[in-house]
Motif scaffolding. Structure first.
Motif, mmCIF file in Angstrom:
data_model
loop_
_atom_site.group_PDB
_atom_site.id
_atom_site.type_symbol
_atom_site.label_atom_id
_atom_site.label_comp_id
_atom_site.label_asym_id
_atom_site.label_seq_id
_atom_site.Cartn_x
_atom_site.Cartn_y
_atom_site.Cartn_z
ATOM 1 N N GLN A 3 0.827 -1.200 0.000
ATOM 2 C CA GLN A 3 0.000 0.000 0.000
ATOM 3 C C GLN A 3 0.860 1.248 0.000
ATOM 4 O OE1 GLN A 3 -2.276 -0.469 3.600
ATOM 5 N NE2 GLN A 3 -0.818 0.677 4.816
ATOM 6 N N SER A 32 -2.113 -6.249 -7.047
ATOM 7 C CA SER A 32 -3.002 -5.196 -6.554
ATOM 8 C C SER A 32 -2.317 -4.451 -5.411
ATOM 9 C CB SER A 32 -4.339 -5.758 -6.093
ATOM 10 O OG SER A 32 -4.176 -6.523 -4.920
ATOM 11 N N THR A 33 -2.787 -3.242 -5.183
ATOM 12 C CA THR A 33 -2.247 -2.406 -4.128
ATOM 13 C C THR A 33 -3.362 -1.559 -3.532
ATOM 14 O OG1 THR A 33 -0.514 -0.794 -3.586
ATOM 15 C CG2 THR A 33 -1.590 -0.547 -5.721
ATOM 16 N N THR A 34 -3.159 -1.129 -2.305
ATOM 17 C CA THR A 34 -4.119 -0.251 -1.648
ATOM 18 C C THR A 34 -3.554 1.161 -1.656
ATOM 19 O OG1 THR A 34 -4.880 -2.038 -0.232
ATOM 20 C CG2 THR A 34 -5.353 0.202 0.499
ATOM 21 N N GLY A 62 -12.128 0.640 -1.139
ATOM 22 C CA GLY A 62 -11.793 -0.373 -0.151
ATOM 23 C C GLY A 62 -12.812 -0.401 0.968
ATOM 24 N N ALA A 67 -9.891 4.845 1.075
ATOM 25 C CA ALA A 67 -8.885 3.970 0.472
ATOM 26 C C ALA A 67 -9.462 3.270 -0.753
ATOM 27 C CB ALA A 67 -8.407 2.940 1.486
ATOM 28 N N TYR A 68 -8.589 2.958 -1.695
ATOM 29 C CA TYR A 68 -8.971 2.262 -2.923
ATOM 30 C C TYR A 68 -8.054 1.073 -3.134
ATOM 31 C CZ TYR A 68 -11.620 6.431 -4.215
ATOM 32 O OH TYR A 68 -12.512 7.466 -4.235
ATOM 33 N N THR A 69 -8.596 0.030 -3.719
ATOM 34 C CA THR A 69 -7.791 -1.092 -4.158
ATOM 35 C C THR A 69 -7.612 -0.939 -5.659
ATOM 36 O OG1 THR A 69 -8.659 -2.508 -2.429
ATOM 37 C CG2 THR A 69 -7.645 -3.606 -4.316
#
Length: 100
Positions: A3, A32-34, A62, A67-69
């Protein structure tokens, strides 16, 4: 967990950090990342950044609303797929050595 936290950055700084982080994920084959944006301007900009970035597939909110993934595209140029010729023909050197 992979992240990056963009809190406290200007929009321009956050965009640069986001772009570098996504590129690192892509080249390290991270799927994938946050991205932690908070509830301000950066969060409003993030979806446009994802659509404009060639290494991103899509983003979704998220569990936390700040927050977003982000899904990262697969890197098709794997380092392990590159073949390096490690063999060396020493016969000319051996012939030269044996002739002396």
């Amino acid at each position: 967990m992979n992240q990056v936290d963009l809190h406290g950055q200007t929009v321009h700084e956050a965009w640069k950090t986001f772009s570098e982080h996504v590129a690192d994920c892509y080249f390290n084959n991270i799927k994938s990342t946050t991205i932690i944006t908070g509830h301000g301007q950066i969060g409003e900009e993030l979806i446009a950044w994802v659509h404009a970035n060639r290494h991103c597939q899509h983003a979704s909110k998220g569990r936390n609303t700040g927050a977003y993934t982000v899904a990262i595209k697969k890197n098709k140029k794997k380092a392990s797929a590159v073949k390096v010729n490690t063999s060396v023909d020493l016969s000319p050197l051996l012939r030269k050595w044996n002739n002396h």
